[in-house]
Write an enzyme that holds these catalytic residues in place. Structure first.
Site, PDB file in Angstrom:
ATOM      1  N   THR A  71      58.548  28.625  41.715  1.00 30.07           N
ATOM      2  CA  THR A  71      59.422  27.463  41.630  1.00 30.07           C
ATOM      3  C   THR A  71      60.823  27.795  42.153  1.00 30.07           C
ATOM      4  OG1 THR A  71      60.195  28.129  39.463  1.00 30.07           O
ATOM      5  CG2 THR A  71      58.248  26.751  39.520  1.00 30.07           C
ATOM      6  N   THR A  84      58.855  22.186  41.861  1.00 37.36           N
ATOM      7  CA  THR A  84      57.817  22.999  42.495  1.00 37.36           C
ATOM      8  C   THR A  84      56.699  22.129  43.052  1.00 37.36           C
ATOM      9  OG1 THR A  84      56.339  24.887  42.132  1.00 37.36           O
ATOM     10  CG2 THR A  84      56.448  23.253  40.399  1.00 37.36           C
ATOM     11  N   GLY A  97      56.548  31.714  37.913  1.00 40.16           N
ATOM     12  CA  GLY A  97      55.299  32.449  37.842  1.00 40.16           C
ATOM     13  C   GLY A  97      54.146  31.574  37.400  1.00 40.16           C
TER      14      GLY A  97
END
Length: 326
Positions: free
Chosen positions: A186, A204, A238
């Site tokens: 992101t 994202t 992540g």
């Protein structure tokens, strides 16, 4: 005796708050020297550098942190070369580019969109959800209808490069997250303005080749992003599923509330994830945090996570510490 004891405790608490920092953390009923506050913006990954530049233009003009983070993350959202955010983002396994975003201001107001298609700037739609509706999140077709009703343009977000990569993936159609590959990263951002107020944003296109309909942590307040103007803020990057399971960013802020530094709080959140997963070979999560003093820190499972910091003097990338060092 009780009055004297309360006076001593208040005096000691006040001394602890102001010592060793430029700006004391603001607690209910306390006061700070507003003139000591200096704007700062931090964000995740290499794409945080140009995002910080855009955010700093707002902060340098004594603008609001909320405006700064929105303008900042819109830069990678509009970049066709950025394959993990907005326009140019790699699609899901059905070839659809679906976007998630959230935003939060200094008053605890927040808005988000999930599984949004055809809109280049989901962060701006998320802000309108916050400001124009009684809701926090809109998703899918409803989010698209809301965006179009508010003047956003419907666009094809699948670039030729992303489409080519998707068709190549279809030859094997195997999905496996790869640590620190920009297929699930992101842009998350936190900023403090000249008034000492903090806001944050996250946006994202999610994991490449994900199942159609998958939503990660990015639009979930408390998971990808959380801001408490009395304490500080945190954001995540992540594998979103791991972040959601511990409500990661909220956890980091609460750990800072208990007196931990931003880096310590991020590490403790990573440790919480490590307790849940026996094998983290292909699992990367990183947290980035900043307290009300403008002190920042980060921590990740694997090395390779970096973040950008702009304090008006320079805009630099910093490598995060990590649980695994090699």
């Amino acid at each position: 005796m009780n009055s004297r004891r309360k006076f001593i405790l208040r005096s000691l608490a006040g001394s602890a708050l102001v010592s060793g920092s430029t700006l004391a953390r603001v607690l209910p009923g306390s006061s700070v020297n507003q003139s000591a506050i200096k704007p700062i913006v931090i964000s995740t990954w290499n794409h945080g550098l140009p995002a910080n530049d855009a955010a700093w233009k707002v902060l340098a003009a004594n603008g609001r942190a909320l405006d700064a983070v929105e303008q900042g993350v819109k830069v990678p959202e509009a970049d066709p070369a950025m394959n993990s955010v907005g326009y140019g983002g790699l699609p899901d396994r059905d070839g659809k580019v679906t976007l998630d975003a959230c935003i939060m201001d200094e008053q605890g107001n927040c808005g988000s969109v999930a599984f949004l298609q055809h809109i280049k700037h989901p962060i701006s739609v998320a802000r309108l959800v916050m400001e124009k509706t009684p809701h926090v999140m809109l998703a899918g077709e409803g989010a698209l209808q809301f965006a179009l009703a508010n003047g956003f343009k419907k666009e094809n977000l699948l670039t030729k490069e992303a489409e080519k990569a998707w068709k190549e993936w279809l030859k094997t159609a195997q999905y496996k997250p790869i640590v620190n590959r920009e297929n699930h990263d992101t842009i998350s951002m936190l900023a403090i303005d000249s008034a000492g107020n903090m806001s944050g944003a996250c946006t994202t296109s999610g994991m490449a080749w994900k199942m159609h309909g998958r939503v990660g942590d990015s639009p979930i307040i408390g998971a990808s992003l959380y801001v408490d103007n009395e304490v500080g803020g945190a954001c995540a990057t992540g594998v979103g599923e791991a972040v959601i399971k511990i409500v990661g960013s909220h956890l980091v802020v609460e750990l800072m509330r208990q007196g931990n530094t931003p880096e310590q709080a991020c590490k403790m959140a990573v440790d919480r994830i490590l307790k849940r997963y026996k094998d983290v070979t292909d699992l990367q999560v990183g947290f980035l945090a900043m307290n009300k003093n403008g002190e920042y820190g980060a921590y990740a499972i694997h090395p390779g996570f970096n973040y950008a910091v702009h304090n008006g003097t320079n805009n630099q990338l910093i490598d995060s510490k990590s649980h695994i060092t090699k």
